[in-house]
Scaffold this active site. Structure first.
Site, PDB file in Angstrom:
ATOM      1  CG  ASP A 245      40.776  45.953  47.600  1.00  0.00           C
ATOM      2  OD1 ASP A 245      41.604  45.102  47.296  1.00  0.00           O
ATOM      3  OD2 ASP A 245      41.303  46.713  48.555  1.00  0.00           O
TER       4      ASP A 245
ATOM      5  CB  THR B 114      44.680  42.745  51.041  1.00  0.00           C
ATOM      6  OG1 THR B 114      45.726  41.713  51.537  1.00  0.00           O
ATOM      7  CG2 THR B 114      44.904  44.024  51.895  1.00  0.00           C
TER       8      THR B 114
ATOM      9  CG  ASP C  77      43.046  40.813  46.740  1.00  0.00           C
ATOM     10  OD1 ASP C  77      43.722  40.172  46.839  1.00  0.00           O
ATOM     11  OD2 ASP C  77      42.707  41.758  47.023  1.00  0.00           O
TER      12      ASP C  77
END
Length: 675
Positions: free
Chosen positions: A563, A366, A364
């Site tokens: 996250d 961000t 991912d």
């Protein structure tokens, strides 16, 4: 094992199997400890008659074996009935053999020849039966606690949804109703600071909505009539009226919950390979034990059947799965401790085994590649103004805003030690910026839409704005007294450790793929800066799941690193889910590996630990099978015809203990693993 609901809910009770095994373990652990002490050093207690000691061990061991160990016998019998021989067959058979032999020796010591007397009694092995039960219960508790984290992750997702919604009735009146009473087509008001109750479309009002739970993107998204909103996302400062489009199990949040639950159920247990090996091992042990009984009983010296029973029991005891049971857990226990000291948390043994096989890593953006929060990037000004002046004025105005972009600007100004003025007549223009007065000047700070409303020409800044947006930054224009003064760029900065981590991962032979909910422009900008060639932008949680499934169908071993809540389903479906410790609890609960510091270099460390641990487990299993391979024939009496030697159950128990000791010592070597 206890059944699990197909669609989890907040009302689900705690795992009854975990509670049951916990009770069995702690109630009988003191009994096991006493029996172990009596067996090891009881003969040194002066005044304690050996027969009394034997009866005390029998009384204390009986509840351990027949109550605490009862589930193991049930599973062992089921394995025999279905023909799926596994570790439960070994455990059930081994415990039954040690306990049954010892009960016979206690109740009918006259059946046994004098050579089997020790310390004034026939040797008994109650401690072997009790210790095996307690160790096995402990292993089950650790496994069940790991499984309970699955439901914890899902419940954390469910808690995101608000419990009530504010419905606007046909007569214009408003009332708060339970979320379960919302129907498709209902008009709902979403006030500032509230969570959006369900999926729907905006029909009135303007606001910014934080959709990071879905996209991972930290920047709030502007919403106006005609735009779609997702249930459980967070409304900011404006008020919205929405029409409910999907409710209950059809909402995006419910589907994410279902994705996580399905993916976690679909994972094959690591025990499958061990059970396959155990099937043939159990068959061999049982066959050898039965053969030993018959050969000794039919052809051995008198008392032939006594010798047959003793040697058959010796075979079962020496093949008792202590070392096999310890081989993997000991390596896992030491390795997880070593990994934790390096900032890597493994959720279970499966993750340690699988991580070394990974050849593809989906990351991912961000919060994984980047810091996960907006930071000041740059200031561009027109000729009449200075960068310091534009930043100070913007930060002064933004003191009244709670927007993440505003916080980044204010933080930069304060870090530079600027003296900020108190804003006057502050006003938030929902979703497009802010207005106010600072030091007697009228300010407007926001996107192009706000500048258009204010009649401000930002054409001279367009080229710089596009350049910064192409680099992944968000741009806000500042107008002072109706004139364009400059722009401020804020971006989610790449972590300092990310480039080095990606270089190390590529050197290890991993294929790196970025999948992010951010727009294509931002995604491509970050990917270009990091040398990532495979990029998927504007992806939703289901898209990430589909990507993982597609790669796995191609035969790739896939790890997913993320996250956010939006990453949870993909983390659960991947061969190994890797969560950033700086991210959400849901992501950490859904992943099998957590990098405490949120540093991707931890993946390289975790792979080294994984490789060392699997090698150690193989060595331990080798030790266990070597002892059994040598011990079983000796226990069966192959040396008797030549040397007249028999391996009594006492020596068999000693050999079993030695195999366990070798496994423990070898596993402890993992503490020195270079991570």
């Amino acid at each position: 094992m206890a059944l699990e609901p197909m669609q989890p809910s907040l009302e689900d009770d705690d795992n009854p199997e975990l509670a049951d095994f916990t009770r069995r373990f702690w109630f009988t652990l003191p009994l096991t400890a006493i029996v172990l002490v009596l067996a090891m050093v009881g003969h040194r207690f002066t005044g304690l008659d050996p027969l009394v000691r034997t009866w005390v061990e029998l009384v204390l061991t009986t509840p351990v074996v027949l109550w605490a160990g009862w589930p193991f016998f049930v599973r062992g019998v089921a394995s025999l009935r279905t023909g799926n021989l596994n570790m439960w067959t070994l455990i059930g058979t081994g415990v039954a053999a040690a306990f049954g032999y010892s009960v016979a020796a206690t109740l009918a010591p006259g059946w046994f020849p004098a050579s089997f007397q020790e310390h004034g009694r026939v040797g008994v092995y109650f401690e072997a039966a009790a210790v095996i039960v307690s160790l096995t219960l402990l292993g089950q508790l650790l496994e069940l606690k790991a499984r309970s984290k699955t439901s914890a992750a899902i419940k954390a997702l469910l808690r995101l949804a608000p419990k009530t919604a504010r419905r606007i009735n046909a007569d214009g009146s408003e009332e708060d109703i339970p979320l379960t009473h919302v129907h498709v087509g209902d008009r709902l008001r979403v006030r500032p600071g509230e969570s959006v109750p369900t999926d729907g479309d905006v029909v009135e009002g303007q606001s910014s909505v934080d959709e990071s739970m879905l996209t991972g993107e930290p920047m709030p998204v502007s919403k106006k009539p005609g735009d779609h909103v997702i249930g459980a996302t967070q409304n900011a400062t404006g008020s919205l009226v929405i029409v409910a489009g999907k409710v209950g199990a059809d909402t995006v949040l419910s589907k994410i919950v279902q994705l996580v639950a399905n993916a976690q159920r679909s994972r094959a247990p690591m025990q499958r390979m061990a059970d396959t090996v155990s099937f043939w091992f159990v068959l061999a042990v049982l066959a050898i034990s039965l053969t030993t009984l018959l050969v000794w009983g039919l052809f051995g010296p008198e008392p032939s059947w006594v010798f047959g029973v003793l040697n058959a029991v010796a075979v079962l005891i020496i093949a008792c799965p202590c070392a096999l049971g310890l081989a993997t857990p000991m390596s896992i226990m030491v390795a997880t401790g070593r990994a934790a000291s390096a900032g890597v948390l493994f959720r279970d043994a499966e993750a340690i085994e699988n991580l070394r096989k990974i050849d593809t890593l989906i990351v991912d953006k961000t919060g994984t590649l980047t810091e996960g929060r907006p930071s000041y990037r740059d200031t561009v000004v027109l000729a009449r103004f200075t960068a310091e002046e534009v930043l100070r004025m913007a930060a002064s105005l933004d003191q009244g805003s709670e927007h993440p972009l505003a916080a980044a600007i204010v933080a930069e100004a304060r870090e530079r030690g600027m003296s900020l003025s108190t804003p006057e007549a502050f006003e938030s223009a929902s979703g497009i910026g802010v207005r106010g007065r600072v030091d007697g000047q009228a300010l407007a700070l926001g996107n192009g839409a706000l500048m258009t409303e204010e009649g401000v020409d930002v054409t001279p800044l367009k080229t710089d704005a596009e350049r910064l947006r192409a680099d992944g930054a968000s741009v806000m224009f500042l107008a002072i007294d109706g004139q364009a003064a400059g722009l401020i760029a804020v971006a989610d900065m790449i972590k300092e450790s990310t480039p080095e981590a990606l270089d190390q991962l590529r050197a290890a032979g991993l294929r790196i793929i970025m999948a992010t909910g951010d727009g294509e422009t931002t995604a491509q900008a970050v990917a270009k800066a990091l040398g990532i060639t495979e990029v998927h932008g504007e992806v939703r949680p289901q898209d990430k799941v589909d990507l993982v499934a597609e790669l796995k169908a191609e035969g790739r071993r896939v790890a997913m690193a993320g996250d956010g809540i939006n990453d949870a389903p993909a983390l659960a479906l991947a061969d190994v889910g890797i969560a950033m410790g700086t991210g959400t609890d849901v992501a950490m609960s859904s992943g099998q590996v957590t990098l405490v510091k949120g540093d991707l270099r931890g993946i390289v460390q975790a792979r080294k630990i994984s490789e060392a641990t699997v090698a150690n487990m193989k060595q331990n299993l080798g030790f266990a099978f070597l002892y059994n391979g040598l011990g079983v024939p000796l226990a069966a009496g192959v040396l008797y015809p030549v040397f007249g030697l028999l391996l009594s159950p006492m020596i068999a128990a000693l050999a079993m203990s030695l195999s366990s000791v070798s496994v423990v010592i070898n596993a402890l070597r993992l503490r020195g693993t270079d991570a």
